[in-house]
Design an enzyme around this catalytic site. Structure first.
Site, PDB file in Angstrom:
ATOM      1  N   GLU A 239       0.835  -1.193   0.000  1.00 62.77           N
ATOM      2  CA  GLU A 239       0.000   0.000   0.000  1.00 62.77           C
ATOM      3  C   GLU A 239       0.877   1.252   0.000  1.00 62.77           C
ATOM      4  OE1 GLU A 239      -2.624  -0.108   3.441  1.00 62.77           O
ATOM      5  OE2 GLU A 239      -2.415  -2.274   3.614  1.00 62.77           O
TER       6      GLU A 239
ATOM      7  N   GLU B 288      -9.810   6.293   2.539  1.00 63.38           N
ATOM      8  CA  GLU B 288     -10.215   5.644   3.790  1.00 63.38           C
ATOM      9  C   GLU B 288     -10.086   6.668   4.905  1.00 63.38           C
ATOM     10  OE1 GLU B 288      -7.902   2.136   4.688  1.00 63.38           O
ATOM     11  OE2 GLU B 288      -8.544   2.096   6.762  1.00 63.38           O
TER      12      GLU B 288
END
Ligand SMILES: *[C@@H]1O[C@H](CO)[C@@H](O)[C@H](O)[C@H]1NC(C)=O
Ligand SMILES: *[C@@H]1O[C@H](CO)[C@@H](O)[C@H](O)[C@H]1NC(C)=O
Length: 407
Positions: A216, A327
């Site tokens: 990520e 997010e």
């Protein structure tokens, strides 16, 4: 600007120690005064040891105007090589191959404030120094730099944990060996220190409840990790569903950095203005299948570094899904949805100049071909709080969090 070391810091240390004992006393209310002190000493030792592990000796230190200290660390002595599986690892200063048509039409116009005060010399990499107060803020030296709560987009909500909320696009149904994304990065407001707001990509394989592997990277605001509300570059990885492996940036051994210009955890500027000109930061990730199979990442056209294939179990082969998007953590303080923003803080339908976007979306598929996503789904935890609109190859996403439709 080089940083003078160790001058006039004694008083600061004394203040910190006082603060430290102060916060420890309520924690050990069952013990007597004596054991409190011993506990404090032990914790203090732990913090010092952790700082020593995290902050490798610097050949040069640069003080950034924003207060960060960037240490230029010998590339061969970076944290990665403390990893038990990387003991015999030979560093690769560049990938052995690049995928075909691996380009980006975004001009990398971003900068990091520390560049104003110096550059790291050849043979070193810039690492944001972890300070004592960073560890104290985290509460536990052992968990510093790790995700506290799992990132499980489809999981049932659990009332006693802050909720992770997503607005993401997923590409499924193939083996994946890389991805591209140009990310439009803002400075979203975050309400609570333990709430983050991020924009990132995920390359994933495995099951969320046991053996998930992820790669990520992107940018985030996360006050409890960094001590302020600036937007900072980050990377992450896990080999066991965020249980005991992996961390942010170079805060645990794993990721190997080779670039001397970009520092993880450092600010990325300038921030765009609502209705103003927009730019996007290009990220490219690919598995170096002609070499050792390491997962390389380019940022803004620079070969930044790699996740060694050997630190993963399932991702040592390929990813089964690629996600892109935002997010946030919603701590639901006082029973109300957080006002922490995602993206620009504006919903996807506001579009150009106003909502945050990702473009130049591609995957490297099972035939090692770079192609656009073609079997995508969008996922939104609460579409009245944060949303995403997919236009095929690019998307807009984000939102303000709490509003009349998201109480
Ligand atoms: C490193 O090399 C030594 C000697 O060849 C070997 O015994 C050891 O298993 C290797 N360690 C790893 C993690 O590969
Ligand atoms: C498309 O993605 C879904 C999951 O979202 C997956 O179940 C399906 O197999 C994929 N289809 C193709 C043709 O790749």
């Amino acid at each position: 600007m080089a940083l003078p070391c160790g001058n006039g810091r004694g008083w600061l240390r004394a203040v910190r120690m006082t603060f430290y004992l102060f916060i420890l006393i309520p924690m050990s209310s069952t013990g007597n005064r004596n054991s409190n002190t011993i506990f404090g000493e032990k914790q203090k030792l732990e913090v010092q040891l952790q700082l020593k592990r995290l902050n490798k000796p610097a050949l040069k230190s640069i003080k950034s105007p924003d207060g960060d200290i960037i240490d230029c660390v010998d590339v061969n002595k970076q944290p990665a090589f403390d990893h038990p599986l990387l003991k015999n690892h030979t560093i690769q200063m560049r990938p052995s191959s690049y995928p075909k048509r691996f380009t980006s039409n975004s001009k990398p116009t971003f900068t990091q404030p520390w560049h104003l005060n110096g550059r790291c010399p050849e043979g070193t990499i810039p690492i944001r120094r972890t300070k004592e107060e960073d560890l104290l803020r985290a509460g536990s030296a052992a968990n510093f730099g790790r995700k506290k709560y799992h990132t499980i987009p489809n999981a049932q909500s659990n009332n006693d944990q802050p909720l992770h909320e997503h607005a993401i696009l997923s590409e499924n149904g193939d083996k994946f060996y890389g991805m591209t994304a140009d990310m439009n990065l803002w400075n979203p407001y975050t309400q609570e220190a333990n709430e983050f707001s991020l924009s990132q990509f995920w390359l994933l394989n495995g099951a969320y409840d046991k053996d998930l592997d992820t790669i990520e990277a992107g940018a985030m605001v996360f006050e409890s990790l960094y001590g302020d509300k600036n937007t900072r570059l980050f990377l992450y990885w896990t080999d066991d569903a965020y249980q005991s492996t992996g961390c942010y940036n170079l805060l645990c051994p794993g990721f190997v950095q080779v670039d001397k210009q970009i520092a993880m955890g450092a600010r990325v500027t300038p921030y765009p203005k609502y209705g103003g000109d927009q730019f996007a930061l290009p990220f490219h990730v690919w598995k170096d299948v002609k070499g050792r199979g390491d997962w390389w990442m380019k940022i803004a056209g620079r070969d930044f570094g790699y996740w060694p294939s050997s630190i993963f179990s399932i991702l040592s082969d390929s990813a089964s899904r690629v996600d892109w998007g935002g997010e946030v953590i919603n701590s639901n303080k006082d029973g109300q949805h957080t006002t922490t923003q995602m993206g620009s803080g504006h919903f996807a339908e506001e579009g150009p100049g106003k909502a945050s976007f990702f473009k130049n979306l591609n995957v490297i598929d099972g035939s090692q071909i770079l192609r656009g996503p073609r079997n995508t789904t969008t996922f939104m935890t609460k579409r009245k709080c944060y949303n995403i609109i997919d236009y095929g190859g690019f998307f807009y996403f984000g939102g303000p969090g709490r509003n009349p439709n998201c109480p």
